[in-house]
Design an enzyme around this catalytic site. Structure first.
Site, short mmCIF file in Angstrom:
data_model
loop_
_atom_site.label_atom_id
_atom_site.label_comp_id
_atom_site.label_asym_id
_atom_site.label_seq_id
_atom_site.Cartn_x
_atom_site.Cartn_y
_atom_site.Cartn_z
N GLU B 50 11.94 -21.10 -27.46
CA GLU B 50 10.48 -21.01 -27.35
C GLU B 50 9.93 -22.11 -26.44
OE1 GLU B 50 8.90 -18.52 -28.26
OE2 GLU B 50 10.27 -17.60 -29.68
N ASN B 54 8.40 -21.43 -22.65
CA ASN B 54 7.02 -21.82 -22.32
C ASN B 54 6.97 -22.58 -20.99
OD1 ASN B 54 5.82 -20.60 -24.46
ND2 ASN B 54 5.46 -22.47 -25.63
N ARG B 108 4.12 -11.39 -23.67
CA ARG B 108 4.01 -12.55 -24.57
C ARG B 108 3.26 -12.15 -25.83
NH1 ARG B 108 7.47 -13.91 -21.96
NH2 ARG B 108 8.14 -14.34 -24.04
N1 LIG Z 1 4.68 -25.86 -21.21
C1 LIG Z 1 3.47 -25.27 -21.12
N2 LIG Z 1 2.70 -25.45 -20.02
C2 LIG Z 1 1.48 -24.87 -19.91
N3 LIG Z 1 0.94 -24.08 -20.88
C3 LIG Z 1 1.64 -23.87 -22.00
C4 LIG Z 1 2.94 -24.44 -22.19
N4 LIG Z 1 3.40 -24.07 -23.41
C5 LIG Z 1 2.44 -23.30 -23.95
N5 LIG Z 1 1.38 -23.16 -23.12
C6 LIG Z 1 0.12 -22.43 -23.41
O1 LIG Z 1 0.02 -22.23 -24.82
C7 LIG Z 1 -0.08 -20.83 -25.10
C8 LIG Z 1 0.58 -20.53 -26.43
O2 LIG Z 1 2.00 -20.73 -26.35
P1 LIG Z 1 2.96 -19.91 -27.35
O3 LIG Z 1 4.36 -20.24 -27.01
O4 LIG Z 1 2.51 -20.13 -28.75
O5 LIG Z 1 2.63 -18.38 -26.99
P2 LIG Z 1 3.02 -17.58 -25.65
O6 LIG Z 1 4.04 -18.31 -24.87
O7 LIG Z 1 1.76 -17.22 -24.96
O8 LIG Z 1 3.67 -16.25 -26.26
P3 LIG Z 1 5.16 -16.16 -26.90
O9 LIG Z 1 5.68 -17.54 -27.07
O10 LIG Z 1 4.95 -15.46 -28.22
O11 LIG Z 1 5.94 -15.35 -25.95
C9 LIG Z 1 0.50 -20.14 -23.90
O12 LIG Z 1 0.01 -18.83 -23.75
C10 LIG Z 1 0.06 -21.06 -22.76
O13 LIG Z 1 -1.28 -20.82 -22.42
MG LIG Z 2 5.73 -19.09 -25.78
#
Ligand SMILES: Nc1ncnc2c1ncn2[C@@H]1O[C@H](COP(=O)(O)OP(=O)(O)OP(=O)(O)O)[C@@H](O)[C@H]1O
Ligand SMILES: [Mg+2]
Lengths: 101, 147
Positions: B50, B54, B108
């Site tokens: 995860e 990200n 996502r």
């Molecule tokens: N390393 C990062 N850099 C920039 N933005 C991030 C980063 N990690 C998370 N985010 C932001 O936080 C949001 C939520 O992250 P999360 O991992 O909970 O969900 P997701 O990645 O959108 O979906 P999923 O993990 O279920 O595929 C992301 O949609 C993004 O906007």
């Molecule tokens: Mg994610």
């Protein structure tokens, strides 16, 4: 990583195998989308027995399949879920949207 | 909280999706010295997947950037995993950590942080817009070896 389809009457079983992560899910999603729109099954069963790993990318895959099946007026369920994938689906509460067996 | 560091390893790799599997395997390999249960190992792999995904997807939306993963063994069988990027950053961390919040496309689900949180004991997210994001996770593994 692959999708294998077998059909019995109006029930279609799609066996997914390999790692369902961001790297692998996209092709799997496309394949599954194609299968659903071509076969239009009444019931779609996703067999996850050969899934070696799954993360949130698998959640999006299941929800996409559910949406598409709903549009087509059919139902979706996931069966033979390995322990690791089960923990991911449970943590996200996916069972409320897709029957998990 | 300060911890004594018993061992550590660090890997850096470009933000290509093929490296997601590499990061999971590297973390599992490092954790093996703690004689983890299969379930603990699965949780670690999932949390790493995860965090690294990200960085691949969100931190560097239209380029390849550098991702660093630092693994540390702390006292009392605590495994610490730090995933760092120098990408776009997160404007509102509290919001980003909410279940179902996503800025991503239909691939996502917005559940990544929720999964990291539920599979690890602690999750800390630090981020500066335009500079990057650092995710720190810790998990204490059950002691199985007799000593
Ligand atoms: N390393 C990062 N850099 C920039 N933005 C991030 C980063 N990690 C998370 N985010 C932001 O936080 C949001 C939520 O992250 P999360 O991992 O909970 O969900 P997701 O990645 O959108 O979906 P999923 O993990 O279920 O595929 C992301 O949609 C993004 O906007
Ligand atoms: Mg994610």
């Amino acid at each position: 990583m692959s999708v294998t389809v077998t059909s019995r009457g109006s029930c279609l079983t799609a066996a997914l195998s390999g790692d369902i992560d961001h790297h692998g899910a996209r092709t799997m999603m496309r394949e599954l989308e194609e299968i659903i729109s071509e076969e239009l099954p009444r019931r779609l069963e996703l067999d996850l027995s050969d899934v070696s790993f799954m993360d949130s990318s698998g959640i999006a895959l299941l929800l996409m399949a559910r949406r598409q099946m709903e549009h087509a007026g059919g139902t979706l369920r996931a069966v033979h879920i390995p322990a690791q994938a089960r923990r991911v689906l449970d943590a996200a509460g996916v069972g409320r949207l897709v029957p998990l067996e | 909280m300060q911890h004594i560091v018993l061992d550590e390893a660090e890997v850096s790799f470009p933000s290509r999706s093929a490296n997601e599997g590499f990061a999971r395997a590297a973390a599992a390999c490092f954790a093996a010295r703690l004689d983890p249960t299969l379930e603990e190992l699965a949780d670690i792999r999932t949390a790493v997947s995860e965090a690294v995904t990200n960085a691949v997807v969100h931190a560097y939306p239209d380029k390849i950037g550098k991702i660093t993963m630092r693994l540390r063994l702390l006292e009392d069988d605590v495994l610490e995993i730090v995933v760092r990027d120098q990408g776009v950053g997160i404007p509102d961390i509290k919001k980003a950590r909410e279940p179902l919040f996503t800025t991503g496309n239909e691939e996502r689900s917005g559940m990544g942080f929720t999964i990291m949180e539920s599979f690890m004991d602690t999750l800390q997210v630090r981020s500066t817009v335009g500079r990057g994001t650092t995710v720190t996770m810790r998990r204490r593994l059950a002691r199985r070896t007799s000593q």
